[in-house]
Design an enzyme around this catalytic site. Structure first.
Site, mmCIF file in Angstrom:
data_model
loop_
_atom_site.group_PDB
_atom_site.id
_atom_site.type_symbol
_atom_site.label_atom_id
_atom_site.label_comp_id
_atom_site.label_asym_id
_atom_site.label_seq_id
_atom_site.Cartn_x
_atom_site.Cartn_y
_atom_site.Cartn_z
ATOM 1 N N CYS A 1 0.831 -1.215 0.000
ATOM 2 C CA CYS A 1 0.000 0.000 0.000
ATOM 3 C C CYS A 1 0.858 1.255 0.000
ATOM 4 C CB CYS A 1 -0.928 0.024 1.206
ATOM 5 S SG CYS A 1 -2.081 -1.358 1.191
ATOM 6 N N GLU B 1 -13.242 -0.982 0.344
ATOM 7 C CA GLU B 1 -12.066 -0.688 -0.476
ATOM 8 C C GLU B 1 -11.825 -1.793 -1.503
ATOM 9 O OE1 GLU B 1 -7.908 1.164 1.031
ATOM 10 O OE2 GLU B 1 -8.018 -1.009 1.045
ATOM 11 N N HIS C 1 -12.489 9.821 -9.422
ATOM 12 C CA HIS C 1 -11.449 10.083 -10.421
ATOM 13 C C HIS C 1 -10.433 11.096 -9.903
ATOM 14 C CE1 HIS C 1 -14.031 7.671 -12.967
ATOM 15 N NE2 HIS C 1 -13.018 7.544 -13.799
#
Lengths: 139, 139, 139, 139, 139, 139
Positions: free
Chosen positions: E35, E128, E82
């Site tokens: 991550c 997620e 986005h």
């Protein structure tokens, strides 16, 4: 007349084990890994049966979906659902219970009766887990 | 400090059969229906483990999810995945392999080690099929 | 004895229209938007019924899921499935067919018969689309 | 140049009833079952439109997906979403609202405008419920 | 008056990287693993916002879902969709872009405007990946 | 010997931005819209790799799925997962990170090693969001 595909999903919960009787446990384990664990395991299988045909002039259906569902249940699901594929299923007798063998065997169970409904079996898809599936189109 | 819930999903494919040893086959079949078929069946079980806690000041995590996943795999999944719940699973020994018993047993396997991570086990949800699931919150 | 939650999913396909008889079409359209289109529309509704209770000492079940499913079908699904909610459904008579009203009405249909099974209705969740759902817990 | 397939999913919520005007209610019910209930029912339909073509040298796209989505919405979705298929939809006028007829009609609505985008319509898939779907490839 | 929960799902596609500016790259990598990869990664996040309230006597709604959706889009989605969470999002400035921090920050963006709609924010759930999610209830 | 299709799903979480270096920011934004936002965004991509072949006489497998999964991970997933497609991925160097280019590039990464397993790559499907996907069949 347009050629149309219709697909019916059915489900069955079954147990199985991948192991050849003519192989040692060690060899089965080496080749089939955890799928060969001695006491078996199981899956919620999903089955999609796809049929191809022209529309009936009266109903506009390729085939009646409740009749198709009944047929799949009589020929396939009732033999597999809440069963042990290696022991209980007539059309899997003597075969390894791999998803490949399941898909081909289900094709052969359904091909003739679907023809008798006036359309053609186009595909059988069997999903064993959310990551693995097999399709057979009779080739 | 805010109290936050985090949930990790894991999966296992297992076989089982619902049948009491102290009941006849006929009574088992009457009570448990097809779940008591003699040669067993199986499922793709889904397991959601929910943990509650405060955020670590350094990482902002309630707990590290890869550590939580490892813990669930070591304590629970490795014992259940590709196994026969009635035969192979230490923490299910002597219990009917109902989803209720699974959820409670998994709670007891996870409660202490999750406390040791510095947070609290909040819920265990086990889904047996797309239509049936069981949740336990330690009450 | 541990308190456990079990959830059963059922589905129904129904049509409806949001419109108050005591409002003009213009006002209905202004308030309810496309949900008030004059000839109605429809949904594949999903219903999750959650029941809370202790385990039966014999079966280890909170309640038998096939019995719970039958009960939900008799009391709720058969009245809604392949029906027009505004016209056909006894327990929705005189009410706007909003998801809120559906969830509360289904709660009232199920509360007593689930009590009669020996456990307690915990929650009713109705999903109208993949983006919208309503939950009622009897508060 | 490689030939690539791109697929866009859109959704619509609509009501309908399967019934031929030239058949009695009794015959409609016998043939179409609950799909012929007098006051109609409805679904959350899912639509997948698949387009085939070569990549644009500038954008690397087969076709711009937001333009494709707009086109599907203008030609198809706005006529079906929150509507009664039997009453409100120009391209379904005079047709039974079966999923077969829907898929073929949507194909004919989209074939020319997608050609005008510089690619070819490859398939239209309409899913009526999680168990039933229809595909048309223009054959 | 019954208290009802309604839930709206929204989605956003965003990039991020877990790394503390006051830690070395080596320490970030040790703590956050992949991550923390230097050039970031991303997710299709799913957001469920649950609101609790009584029904409006006129509409039977707890709150109008299209208004709730608009509010979530204006306050939350347009800032995240986005976008790069670490760079572009006002309400995440100076915070690690963990799912925990996202859920709490979204709660704080929505609490007051949802109160202004006449109901109460009950929960924020951020997913997620298909295996990981976080919930915050304002505790 | 029957020809069978098997499909393996894998997933990767990655960031990217659609922008041509030889175009101005204004033109990139005009053509690519929000996909060209300056700091990028990301997705949970899903990848389905479909392989076609005959069954091995010993195992009944078209190919061993854990071997296929390992191959896809080594050749494709490890380069994409938790990475920035525009910066980190060898087989995407110099290409726009469109889903079309991803699907074709993944095909070329997998075609030869899958042939070496004794079967044929049949299709690569990349899903970027729940509404958008791309398929390539090597045509």
């Amino acid at each position: 007349m347009p050629k149309i595909l219709i697909t019916r999903r059915e489900r069955f919960a079954a147990s199985h084990r991948l192991a050849r009787a003519d192989w040692s446990d060690a060899r089965n384990l080496e080749v089939f890994g955890k799928c060969s664990n001695p006491n078996g395991h199981g899956h919620n299988y999903e089955l999609w049966v796809t049929v191809k045909g022209e529309q009936d002039l009266g109903t506009s259906f390729v085939t009646d979906l409740s009749r198709l569902s009944r047929l799949i249940n009589e020929r396939v699901i009732q033999h597999l659902d809440h069963k042990n594929i290696d022991v209980d299923v007539p059309f899997m007798r003597g075969k390894l219970s791999s998803t490949e063998n399941l898909a081909v065997a289900i094709w052969h169970e359904l091909e003739a009766p679907i023809k008798a409904l006036g359309c053609a079996l186009h595909g059988v898809k069997v999903q064993e887990t959310e990551n693995n599936s097999v399709e057979y189109h009779g080739e």
